[in-house]
Design a protein around this motif. Structure first.
Motif, PDB file in Angstrom:
ATOM      1  N   PHE A 203       0.869  -1.182   0.000  1.00  0.00           N
ATOM      2  CA  PHE A 203       0.000   0.000   0.000  1.00  0.00           C
ATOM      3  C   PHE A 203       0.897   1.219   0.000  1.00  0.00           C
ATOM      4  O   PHE A 203       1.974   1.211   0.590  1.00  0.00           O
ATOM      5  N   ARG A 204       0.431   2.278  -0.682  1.00  0.00           N
ATOM      6  CA  ARG A 204       1.190   3.517  -0.643  1.00  0.00           C
ATOM      7  C   ARG A 204       0.291   4.701  -0.965  1.00  0.00           C
ATOM      8  O   ARG A 204      -0.786   4.534  -1.544  1.00  0.00           O
ATOM      9  N   TYR A 205       0.754   5.860  -0.553  1.00  0.00           N
ATOM     10  CA  TYR A 205       0.136   7.100  -1.015  1.00  0.00           C
ATOM     11  C   TYR A 205       1.197   8.180  -1.052  1.00  0.00           C
ATOM     12  O   TYR A 205       2.182   8.129  -0.297  1.00  0.00           O
ATOM     13  N   GLU A 206       0.999   9.144  -1.942  1.00  0.00           N
ATOM     14  CA  GLU A 206       1.894  10.293  -1.994  1.00  0.00           C
ATOM     15  C   GLU A 206       1.145  11.474  -2.600  1.00  0.00           C
ATOM     16  O   GLU A 206       0.300  11.311  -3.482  1.00  0.00           O
ATOM     17  N   GLY A 207       1.433  12.656  -2.056  1.00  0.00           N
ATOM     18  CA  GLY A 207       0.746  13.849  -2.533  1.00  0.00           C
ATOM     19  C   GLY A 207       1.238  15.078  -1.818  1.00  0.00           C
ATOM     20  O   GLY A 207       2.316  15.083  -1.211  1.00  0.00           O
ATOM     21  N   ALA A 208       0.450  16.138  -1.861  1.00  0.00           N
ATOM     22  CA  ALA A 208       0.851  17.423  -1.284  1.00  0.00           C
ATOM     23  C   ALA A 208      -0.371  18.115  -0.699  1.00  0.00           C
ATOM     24  O   ALA A 208      -1.505  17.901  -1.143  1.00  0.00           O
ATOM     25  N   PHE A 209      -0.113  18.977   0.293  1.00  0.00           N
ATOM     26  CA  PHE A 209      -1.207  19.671   0.961  1.00  0.00           C
ATOM     27  C   PHE A 209      -0.702  20.916   1.664  1.00  0.00           C
ATOM     28  O   PHE A 209       0.501  21.121   1.829  1.00  0.00           O
ATOM     29  N   ARG A 210      -1.639  21.743   2.092  1.00  0.00           N
ATOM     30  CA  ARG A 210      -1.349  22.898   2.943  1.00  0.00           C
ATOM     31  C   ARG A 210      -1.942  22.636   4.317  1.00  0.00           C
ATOM     32  O   ARG A 210      -3.010  22.030   4.436  1.00  0.00           O
ATOM     33  N   TYR A 211      -1.258  23.129   5.354  1.00  0.00           N
ATOM     34  CA  TYR A 211      -1.618  22.759   6.728  1.00  0.00           C
ATOM     35  C   TYR A 211      -1.477  23.963   7.651  1.00  0.00           C
ATOM     36  O   TYR A 211      -0.586  24.802   7.474  1.00  0.00           O
ATOM     37  N   ALA A 212      -2.377  24.042   8.638  1.00  0.00           N
ATOM     38  CA  ALA A 212      -2.299  25.098   9.636  1.00  0.00           C
ATOM     39  C   ALA A 212      -2.976  24.612  10.909  1.00  0.00           C
ATOM     40  O   ALA A 212      -3.887  23.780  10.880  1.00  0.00           O
TER      41      ALA A 212
END
Length: 219
Positions: A203-212
């Motif tokens: 299993f895998r996942y990869e990505g991008a996001f903004r966080y606060a």
């Protein structure tokens, strides 16, 4: 002073190497606040459909799912909690993460809780935490991932009938998680890979996001 599980279990000289924008993500979430992120996973799951019957069992406890999809929108919420583990039900400071994946067939939520154990970080997977992984924390000092936090599992246990059972190293799956900050895109990037001996990637996942980190109730 409130401290996160990462701050409680990782040597300060290791955390000092973190990218400044990652210190918010791995720092403490103050009472009355929540850490929120939103982004897109480039890939989630595994194309090995013959593994899906096994992943169905893990999906019931919100650990991972029998899917293989691209460009999946997701949100993550991190909240400070306290969890009890072991026969003595010792209470540990923890951060519970809920990642909601917006799959084509409907939303699914992955749940885990990170605690500071006597031997380091421990990730309790799923709503009931029946599967746990002891994690080694490293911060990359050089190269394209300089300032990134890398978590590698060194032991995996299952909780059955109130007892913890460790898997032998020769058959235990290994989790590798990398969190880094992309200054050019102003995004936090994440990559998780679960591999098993003799089988390969489960299993895998990869990505991008903004966080606060924001007050509870604020969007």
């Amino acid at each position: 002073m409130v401290r996160s599980p990462y701050e409680l279990s990782t040597p300060p000289d290791v955390l000092d190497g973190l990218h400044p924008r990652l210190r918010t993500y791995f720092g403490a979430v103050p009472p009355g606040h929540v850490g929120r992120g939103e982004g897109v996973f480039d890939v989630v799951g595994t194309p090995r459909w013959w593994l899906w019957p096994v992943l169905v069992w893990f999906a019931r406890d919100a650990v991972m799912f029998p899917v293989w999809e691209h460009d999946v929108p997701f949100t993550v919420e991190n909240r400070p909690v306290r969890v009890g583990r072991g026969r003595e039900r010792a209470v540990h400071v923890a951060v519970r993460a809920c990642r909601t994946f917006r799959f084509r067939g409907g939303d699914r939520t992955m749940v885990d809780a990170i605690t500071a154990g006597p031997d380091g970080l421990v990730d309790h997977l799923g709503r009931h935490g029946r599967v746990s992984a002891l994690l080694r924390a490293e911060v990359d000092q050089d190269g394209s991932d300089a300032g990134a936090l890398r978590l590698v599992s060194t032991r995996v246990t299952f909780r059955v009938l109130g007892r913890e059972w460790g898997l032998p190293a020769v058959v235990a799956p290994r989790v590798t998680l990398v969190e880094r900050f992309d200054d050019d895109a102003d995004l936090q990037r994440v990559s998780l890979v679960l591999r098993a001996p003799f089988v390969g990637t489960l299993f895998r996942y990869e990505g991008a996001f903004r966080y606060a980190v924001v007050p509870e109730g604020e969007r």
